[in-house]
Design an enzyme around this catalytic site. Sequence first.
Site, mmCIF file in Angstrom:
data_model
loop_
_atom_site.group_PDB
_atom_site.id
_atom_site.type_symbol
_atom_site.label_atom_id
_atom_site.label_comp_id
_atom_site.label_asym_id
_atom_site.label_seq_id
_atom_site.Cartn_x
_atom_site.Cartn_y
_atom_site.Cartn_z
ATOM 1 N N GLY A 127 101.981 21.889 20.895
ATOM 2 C CA GLY A 127 101.179 22.961 20.313
ATOM 3 C C GLY A 127 101.184 22.897 18.803
ATOM 4 O O GLY A 127 101.161 23.913 18.109
ATOM 5 N N ILE A 135 96.481 19.655 22.659
ATOM 6 C CA ILE A 135 95.428 19.269 23.606
ATOM 7 C C ILE A 135 94.214 18.665 22.907
ATOM 8 O O ILE A 135 93.376 18.031 23.550
ATOM 9 C CB ILE A 135 95.025 20.480 24.473
ATOM 10 C CG1 ILE A 135 94.322 20.017 25.759
ATOM 11 C CG2 ILE A 135 94.178 21.476 23.665
ATOM 12 C CD1 ILE A 135 94.207 21.086 26.808
ATOM 13 N N ASP A 181 98.079 17.425 27.229
ATOM 14 C CA ASP A 181 97.896 18.659 27.988
ATOM 15 C C ASP A 181 99.248 18.977 28.600
ATOM 16 O O ASP A 181 99.693 18.303 29.534
ATOM 17 C CB ASP A 181 96.842 18.461 29.074
ATOM 18 C CG ASP A 181 96.648 19.698 29.936
ATOM 19 O OD1 ASP A 181 97.430 20.672 29.791
ATOM 20 O OD2 ASP A 181 95.736 19.698 30.781
ATOM 21 N N TYR A 228 100.535 37.863 28.864
ATOM 22 C CA TYR A 228 101.270 37.150 27.809
ATOM 23 C C TYR A 228 102.693 37.684 27.724
ATOM 24 O O TYR A 228 103.665 36.917 27.735
ATOM 25 C CB TYR A 228 100.539 37.326 26.480
ATOM 26 C CG TYR A 228 101.253 36.745 25.284
ATOM 27 C CD1 TYR A 228 101.418 35.380 25.141
ATOM 28 C CD2 TYR A 228 101.729 37.571 24.269
ATOM 29 C CE1 TYR A 228 102.061 34.840 24.034
ATOM 30 C CE2 TYR A 228 102.362 37.052 23.155
ATOM 31 C CZ TYR A 228 102.531 35.677 23.039
ATOM 32 O OH TYR A 228 103.165 35.160 21.939
ATOM 33 N N LYS A 245 106.302 35.857 28.658
ATOM 34 C CA LYS A 245 107.377 35.740 27.679
ATOM 35 C C LYS A 245 108.675 36.375 28.186
ATOM 36 O O LYS A 245 109.768 35.820 27.998
ATOM 37 C CB LYS A 245 106.953 36.366 26.348
ATOM 38 C CG LYS A 245 105.874 35.586 25.608
ATOM 39 C CD LYS A 245 106.326 34.186 25.257
ATOM 40 C CE LYS A 245 105.306 33.418 24.443
ATOM 41 N NZ LYS A 245 105.727 32.035 24.151
#
Length: 318
Positions: free
Chosen positions: A10, A37, A54, A144, A148
Amino acid sequence: MDQEKILVIGACGQIGRELTAALRLKFGQMQVLASDIQAKNNLSTEVFPYQQLDVTDADALEKLIADEQVTQIYHLAAMLSANGEKNPKKAWDLNMNSLLSVLDLSVKYGVKKVFWPSSIAVFGPDSEKTNTPQQGITEPSTVYGISKAAGEYWCKYYFEKFGLDVRSIRYPGLISYTGAPGGGTTDYAVDIFHHGVEAKPFTCFLKKETVLPMMYMEDAIRATLELMDAPVDNIKVRTSYNLSGLSFSPEELATEIEKLVPGFKVDYTPDFRQQIADSWPGSIDDSAAQTDWNWKPAYNLEAMVSDMLLNLRALQEI
């Protein structure tokens, strides 16, 4: 291996760009492999060395870790709160299953350290809103936040079960001049600066009095490096550390910007993100981070606003 080989997953995201640059300053350009990605031909050469990945493809991830003899992983890939609500199952797949792949492969290939970011999104409507404690109620209201919260306990499990040194921070809203807003509920606090530097009116999607925990990216990057540098015996929290920088409302931020951009105008049109923001704390107790690895933020609101506008104006001139 005497030298570290670090994989950033990322690396093209809001945190990833600046963390990758900071890690390369620390360990050397060629010792930090950026991955995301995006295709290589869409990126500037400054991100190289780079490998398109990916992260939901576990076989491709395994090959990369094995081929590069990775010793540390910074796993930053995620779908943020607002975007996650538009596509919850895709968000869960990316956020949760990719973490499990990283943890499994780290154990398999003897990765020494893993960093994985959590978020204030783990808190919810019944959490304490002022100075939310490290062991406060975690009752997330978004996919989200759910991913987490679950991820924190998977990290703790892999440390206790396999001895994997996983470390984590519950980031507040992050503010940076190097990237565009990334689909988070706190991203108004990035977008507002882009309007401010051009003296364009800004429409905020939160109510003007909504106070949320925030942090300038320079502090967030430094906190991450300090956490990862801390002796293993100092890391007492194996879910994720609360981290505090500064708390403010959209109105307070707009007022501070107007001091440097006279006549700057903001109006407020709350949307679905207001409900998300209402479920989150207004301030965070990060005394555990202070005690365990001597965390202390450097930027207050005035310093952050000044530096943001200065750097955005400099970027406009390039």
